[in-house]
Design a protein around this motif. Structure first.
Motif, PDB file in Angstrom:
ATOM      1  N   VAL A 320       0.827  -1.208   0.000  1.00 59.24           N
ATOM      2  CA  VAL A 320       0.000   0.000   0.000  1.00 59.24           C
ATOM      3  C   VAL A 320       0.860   1.256   0.000  1.00 59.24           C
ATOM      4  O   VAL A 320       0.611   2.206  -0.754  1.00 59.24           O
ATOM      5  CB  VAL A 320      -0.951  -0.017   1.213  1.00 59.24           C
ATOM      6  N   ASP A 321       1.896   1.277   0.843  1.00 57.75           N
ATOM      7  CA  ASP A 321       2.769   2.448   0.911  1.00 57.75           C
ATOM      8  C   ASP A 321       3.471   2.689  -0.427  1.00 57.75           C
ATOM      9  O   ASP A 321       3.627   3.838  -0.861  1.00 57.75           O
ATOM     10  CB  ASP A 321       3.823   2.271   2.015  1.00 57.75           C
ATOM     11  N   ARG A 324       1.122   4.185  -3.079  1.00 55.12           N
ATOM     12  CA  ARG A 324       0.927   5.627  -2.847  1.00 55.12           C
ATOM     13  C   ARG A 324       2.165   6.418  -3.253  1.00 55.12           C
ATOM     14  O   ARG A 324       2.066   7.494  -3.844  1.00 55.12           O
ATOM     15  CB  ARG A 324       0.593   5.864  -1.379  1.00 55.12           C
ATOM     16  N   GLU A 325       3.340   5.864  -2.930  1.00 54.98           N
ATOM     17  CA  GLU A 325       4.585   6.536  -3.293  1.00 54.98           C
ATOM     18  C   GLU A 325       4.710   6.672  -4.808  1.00 54.98           C
ATOM     19  O   GLU A 325       5.223   7.673  -5.319  1.00 54.98           O
ATOM     20  CB  GLU A 325       5.769   5.741  -2.741  1.00 54.98           C
ATOM     21  N   ASP A 329      -3.611   5.034  -6.704  1.00 54.59           N
ATOM     22  CA  ASP A 329      -4.629   4.918  -5.668  1.00 54.59           C
ATOM     23  C   ASP A 329      -4.752   3.437  -5.303  1.00 54.59           C
ATOM     24  O   ASP A 329      -5.172   2.627  -6.140  1.00 54.59           O
ATOM     25  CB  ASP A 329      -5.969   5.434  -6.182  1.00 54.59           C
ATOM     26  N   PRO A 330      -4.383   3.045  -4.081  1.00 56.11           N
ATOM     27  CA  PRO A 330      -4.459   1.621  -3.698  1.00 56.11           C
ATOM     28  C   PRO A 330      -5.837   1.004  -3.892  1.00 56.11           C
ATOM     29  O   PRO A 330      -5.957  -0.212  -4.060  1.00 56.11           O
ATOM     30  CB  PRO A 330      -4.060   1.642  -2.213  1.00 56.11           C
ATOM     31  N   ASN A 331      -6.891   1.844  -3.894  1.00 56.32           N
ATOM     32  CA  ASN A 331      -8.243   1.320  -4.077  1.00 56.32           C
ATOM     33  C   ASN A 331      -8.476   0.784  -5.489  1.00 56.32           C
ATOM     34  O   ASN A 331      -9.457   0.076  -5.738  1.00 56.32           O
ATOM     35  CB  ASN A 331      -9.278   2.403  -3.767  1.00 56.32           C
TER      36      ASN A 331
END
Length: 350
Positions: A320-321, A324-325, A329-331
């Motif tokens: 997840v991190d 984002r990096e 969008d993780p979703n």
């Protein structure tokens, strides 16, 4: 004694050619001394780790690259590891002629199979053989891993190793982290025993300065300094663009392919660049063709396809991190979806 008015004898003049030769020899000695000093005292930055493998690669049929038979060297990642190849160009012990009743398994893959950063006894094929023998199966397992391979290169490698190794079963390990990108790189070459891909392969053919950096540690230091302090003057600013490579890589999320996390995108029709075709179906098509080639070569022998994840696919917080990096969008991504898609291709082919 000489008289007061006598003329002092003139010193013999050295021939200009002798002076020039001495100057050239002095310069050569200084350059050699500097090169030796850099090789002994300069620690290569982490992004130059591949230079430790100079001499390990050779060209192979079909514009491919393989390991040099009989190579000996060392690789330092976190610890020093010895690297040696046998007469078949495998990072493994020597194999005698196949004995009656002996059964062999060949494991194909990239650096994760080859054993990057670990001794050969800790590489996946050796651990697999140990586990099989502990379970009562006396099988010989061969390490057919080569750093930098994608699925299409593994298919070519099986054709090279099949007759001399004579496997009774084949295990193909796809690394979800970078195999998809390796499959799309259209050009690769060998220079100074190093495997070069894409733009770097073309640089080796076109740039004397780049070839000098591959041969000379002192000049590599100069290029490293330029990359960090004057990037516009560095070799990084001179990588030629190949239309074939640009077309092959079109549609990928530029600079965001780290660990293959983009393959988990929920919508398979996603495009990251305007005017390009969806990437995921195209990458699955390359994998499907590679597995078909492997299937034809295996014939009636068991062929197993294994997907090896990176830690970013295994540790949810890291995944997840990192998404984002990278600006995702993780979703929009499902954990393990890329692996399930790859395995679905293998299941489709039986």
């Amino acid at each position: 004694m000489t008289g007061a008015g006598s003329v002092k004898p003139r010193k013999p003049r050295r021939h200009p050619a002798l002076l020039l030769t001495a100057a050239l020899l002095g310069s050569v000695f200084a350059l050699l001394a500097g090169e030796v000093a850099f090789r002994l005292c300069w620690s290569l930055p982490p992004w130059f780790a591949e230079f430790q493998q100079a001499g390990m690669y050779v060209p192979a049929a079909g514009d491919d690259v393989a390991l040099l038979p009989g190579y000996r060297g060392n690789l330092r990642v976190d610890v020093d590891t010895a690297v040696a190849t046998n007469t078949l160009g495998m990072r493994d012990r020597e194999f005698a002629a196949k004995a009656p009743g002996e059964r062999r398994v060949l494991v194909l893959g990239d650096s994760m199979v080859w054993g990057y950063g670990v001794d050969v006894e800790q590489a996946l094929p050796a651990r697999l053989e140990h586990a099989l023998r502990a379970a009562g199966h006396a099988l010989t397992v061969g390490n057919g891993g080569v750093p930098g391979y994608g699925s299409k290169h593994m298919a070519q490698h099986l054709l090279r190793l099949d007759a001399p190794f004579q496997p009774d079963a084949i295990v193909v390990c796809g690394c979800i982290g970078n195999d998809a990108i390796d499959d799309l790189t259209p050009e690769r070459t060998v220079y100074a025993g190093l495997m070069l891909q894409g733009g770097w392969a073309r640089m080796a053919k076109q740039s004397l300065r780049f070839r000098l950096a591959l041969r000379s540690r002192s000049w590599l230091w100069v290029e490293s300094w330029l990359a960090g302090n004057a990037p516009a003057s560095s070799l990084l600013a001179q990588i030629p663009v190949d239309p074939a490579e640009a077309a092959a890589l079109a549609g990928l999320p530029t600079g965001k392919t780290f660990a293959g996390l983009f393959l988990d995108v929920r919508d398979e029709t996603t495009t990251w660049q305007p005017g390009t075709q969806p990437v995921v179906p195209r990458l699955l098509g390359v994998l499907r063709e590679s597995l078909r080639t492997l299937q034809r070569a295996a014939g009636d022998r068991p062929l197993v396809f294994v997907v090896l994840p990176t830690s970013w696919q295994v540790v949810e917080r890291k995944r997840v991190d990192k998404l984002r990096e990278l600006g995702f969008d993780p979703n929009d991504f499902d954990r393990g979806l890329g692996q399930r898609r790859w395995l679905a291709v293998a299941q489709e082919l039986g």
